[in-house]
Design an enzyme around this catalytic site. Structure first.
Site, PDB file in Angstrom:
ATOM      1  N   HIS A 247     -69.050  66.524  77.408  1.00  0.00           N
ATOM      2  CA  HIS A 247     -69.651  65.399  78.149  1.00  0.00           C
ATOM      3  C   HIS A 247     -70.983  64.976  77.534  1.00  0.00           C
ATOM      4  O   HIS A 247     -71.951  64.706  78.254  1.00  0.00           O
ATOM      5  CB  HIS A 247     -69.851  65.809  79.609  1.00  0.00           C
ATOM      6  CG  HIS A 247     -68.575  65.842  80.413  1.00  0.00           C
ATOM      7  ND1 HIS A 247     -68.072  64.736  81.054  1.00  0.00           N
ATOM      8  CD2 HIS A 247     -67.702  66.849  80.659  1.00  0.00           C
ATOM      9  CE1 HIS A 247     -66.927  65.060  81.688  1.00  0.00           C
ATOM     10  NE2 HIS A 247     -66.695  66.337  81.461  1.00  0.00           N
TER      11      HIS A 247
ATOM     12  N   ASP B 203     -68.367  71.936  81.873  1.00  0.00           N
ATOM     13  CA  ASP B 203     -67.010  71.531  82.275  1.00  0.00           C
ATOM     14  C   ASP B 203     -66.308  70.738  81.178  1.00  0.00           C
ATOM     15  O   ASP B 203     -66.941  70.088  80.353  1.00  0.00           O
ATOM     16  CB  ASP B 203     -67.087  70.687  83.549  1.00  0.00           C
ATOM     17  CG  ASP B 203     -67.824  69.367  83.315  1.00  0.00           C
ATOM     18  OD1 ASP B 203     -67.273  68.316  83.637  1.00  0.00           O
ATOM     19  OD2 ASP B 203     -68.939  69.444  82.759  1.00  0.00           O
ATOM     20  N   GLU B 204     -64.963  70.828  81.181  1.00  0.00           N
ATOM     21  CA  GLU B 204     -64.098  69.964  80.361  1.00  0.00           C
ATOM     22  C   GLU B 204     -64.530  69.880  78.906  1.00  0.00           C
ATOM     23  O   GLU B 204     -64.536  68.801  78.308  1.00  0.00           O
ATOM     24  CB  GLU B 204     -64.046  68.562  80.989  1.00  0.00           C
ATOM     25  CG  GLU B 204     -63.455  68.569  82.388  1.00  0.00           C
ATOM     26  CD  GLU B 204     -63.339  67.185  82.988  1.00  0.00           C
ATOM     27  OE1 GLU B 204     -62.287  66.893  83.584  1.00  0.00           O
ATOM     28  OE2 GLU B 204     -64.301  66.408  82.858  1.00  0.00           O
ATOM     29  N   ALA B 205     -64.873  71.040  78.320  1.00  0.00           N
ATOM     30  CA  ALA B 205     -65.290  71.044  76.906  1.00  0.00           C
ATOM     31  C   ALA B 205     -64.044  71.107  76.033  1.00  0.00           C
ATOM     32  O   ALA B 205     -63.841  72.041  75.246  1.00  0.00           O
ATOM     33  CB  ALA B 205     -66.219  72.221  76.631  1.00  0.00           C
ATOM     34  N   HIS B 206     -63.168  70.089  76.196  1.00  0.00           N
ATOM     35  CA  HIS B 206     -61.858  70.128  75.530  1.00  0.00           C
ATOM     36  C   HIS B 206     -61.966  69.975  74.013  1.00  0.00           C
ATOM     37  O   HIS B 206     -61.000  70.210  73.292  1.00  0.00           O
ATOM     38  CB  HIS B 206     -60.971  69.004  76.085  1.00  0.00           C
ATOM     39  CG  HIS B 206     -60.786  69.077  77.575  1.00  0.00           C
ATOM     40  ND1 HIS B 206     -60.722  70.281  78.274  1.00  0.00           N
ATOM     41  CD2 HIS B 206     -60.687  68.102  78.520  1.00  0.00           C
ATOM     42  CE1 HIS B 206     -60.584  70.034  79.561  1.00  0.00           C
ATOM     43  NE2 HIS B 206     -60.558  68.728  79.751  1.00  0.00           N
TER      44      HIS B 206
END
Ligand code: IFG
Length: 429
Positions: free
Chosen positions: A184, A247-250
């Site tokens: 993000h 979060d969401e460290a894809h």
């Protein structure tokens, strides 16, 4: 009264209450009242509030104000009250859309009436960097120059930030800033070329996708960037917590992600603050005083190291960016419709199977703002659903009854509407 006090006896007699002559007294010896509890007595002879702390006196005043009618009278009452959970919060995402200092202060004033005591401000994301960091001027000036859909940007100077946190202190709302890392982070990458592997800044992002951006552990500038950001936050935030996202460290490989969380843990601990992170950070070793925030995966939060505290934000009950119902013109759908019954109807101890009740530090309702461009829309999505969260966080479970709560919520919703808050009118009220 909302949230419902632990013990309250209301008489039929009423007396006019002169708020300037309420007798308030601090008794640190009243350890039964704890950090936020109070005892309130309203009689013909006068009104008294006793607490062990200033915060308890504030909470007693909140209850007194709710008991008072427009003519200034209140029922004779004896209330003894303490909260179920310590952390009762709201999150406002000022990164996807920017909200002014005055709008954030209004939000704080509103949530404090219902004894919510944490405001988590999501300050950075792909679409915006909202806090000026000395030494890194482009972060806010460039990274904060736009917003989702290309809507107007903005950012807080450090003076703005101090104004916000001091308003919080005056309302007994601890501000918890979040700089979301390592994912993000497009706004930061678009502002500082050395943070990018190829040394080239990507364009500013105004879409709604997630998971495509990442800081890189092994670039020389990254550690200095993290150090300066964490230190700036710590030096300008009186509260004990810094939220580092996670979060969401894809787009971050697992080993690098764990290394990054360990770096953040070290940097936050070095400032004397306590780290908060989204549940994904539970994949890394964490200090025992760290708090992880559950939002989607109960497995991830259950995997957090022993002793780590948990704030519960189950998306299906607390994600305020979800629409209320199928007729709601505002709001998303991925976590399901959340009307006031769903926002109220959950018990924190039931959310994460196997999580010991004593690891639950509290509850929080996030408002993500990809699709929330105005403060009117913020109020529509947050009120009265945040009042439901307030009762989930404060009132003992055996005392919680939807039919009773529904009547009190209707009353408070009408009161907020009369005061000009853009409340949502649920079909259930
Ligand atoms: N999940 C993302 C948010 C936001 C949200 C919108 C978390 C922790 C979906 N991360 O919730 O950034 O995009 O509902």
């Amino acid at each position: 009264m909302l949230p419902l006090p632990r013990h309250a006896v209301l008489g039929n007699e009423r007396s006019v209450v002169d708020l300037d002559s309420v007798e308030t007294s601090l008794h640190p010896s009243r350890t039964d009242l704890g950090a936020e509890g109070y005892e309130l007595l309203i009689e013909a002879g006068g009104t008294a509030i006793v607490a062990a702390t200033e915060h308890g006196l504030w909470n007693g005043h909140c209850t007194l104000r709710q008991l008072m009618a427009v003519d200034g009278s209140a029922p004779h009452a004896h209330v003894i009250d303490t909260p179920r959970f310590a952390w009762r919060g709201a999150m406002l995402d000022v990164a996807r859309h920017f909200f002014t200092v005055d709008e954030v202060k209004r939000f704080i004033s509103l949530i404090s009436r219902y004894k919510l005591n944490r405001l988590h401000l999501h300050l950075t994301d792909d679409q915006g960097w909202r806090l000026d960091i000395p030494g890194w001027p482009a972060l806010a000036r460039h990274g904060g120059s736009t917003a989702t859909n290309g809507d107007p940007g903005g950012y807080y100077t450090l003076d703005d930030w101090r104004e916000i946190v001091h308003h919080g202190e005056r309302h007994f709302v601890t501000v918890v800033p979040e700089i979301d890392m390592p994912g993000h982070t497009n706004a930061a990458l678009a502002s500082v070329s050395e943070l990018n592997v190829d040394g080239v800044c990507p364009p500013l992002y105004t879409g709604k996708q997630v998971g495509f951006s990442s800081l890189r552990m092994h670039l020389p500038a990254t550690e200095r960037f993290v150090h300066d950001v964490v230190r700036t936050l710590a030096e300008n935030t009186p509260g004990p917590w810094l939220h580092i996202g996670g979060d969401e460290a894809h787009s971050t490989d697992h080993a690098e992600y764990v290394e990054f969380i360990e770096l953040l843990q070290r940097e936050v601990a070095a400032t004397g603050k306590r780290m908060v992170a989204w549940e994904e950070a539970g994949a890394a070793p964490l200090h025992r005083d760290t708090v992880v925030q559950h939002w989607l995966s109960t497995d991830k939060v259950a995997a957090a190291p022993a002793g780590v505290g948990v704030v519960l934000s189950p998306a299906s009950h607390t994600y305020l960016d979800m629409r209320h119902d199928e007729d709601d013109p505002l709001g998303r759908r991925w976590a399901g419709d959340i009307d006031v019954d769903a926002a109220y109807g959950w018990d924190p101890v039931d959310v994460v199977p196997g999580l010991a009740a004593d690891r639950i530090v509290g509850v929080e309702a996030p408002l993500w703002t990809e699709k929330v461009p105005t403060f009117d829309a913020v109020e529509h999505l947050c009120f009265p659903r945040l009042l439901c969260l307030a009762e989930v966080g404060w009132t003992p479970q055996p005392m919680r009854q939807w039919d009773d709560f529904r009547v009190r919520l209707q009353h408070e919703t009408n009161r907020l509407a009369m005061e000009g808050v853009n409340v949502h009118r649920s079909k259930l009220l």
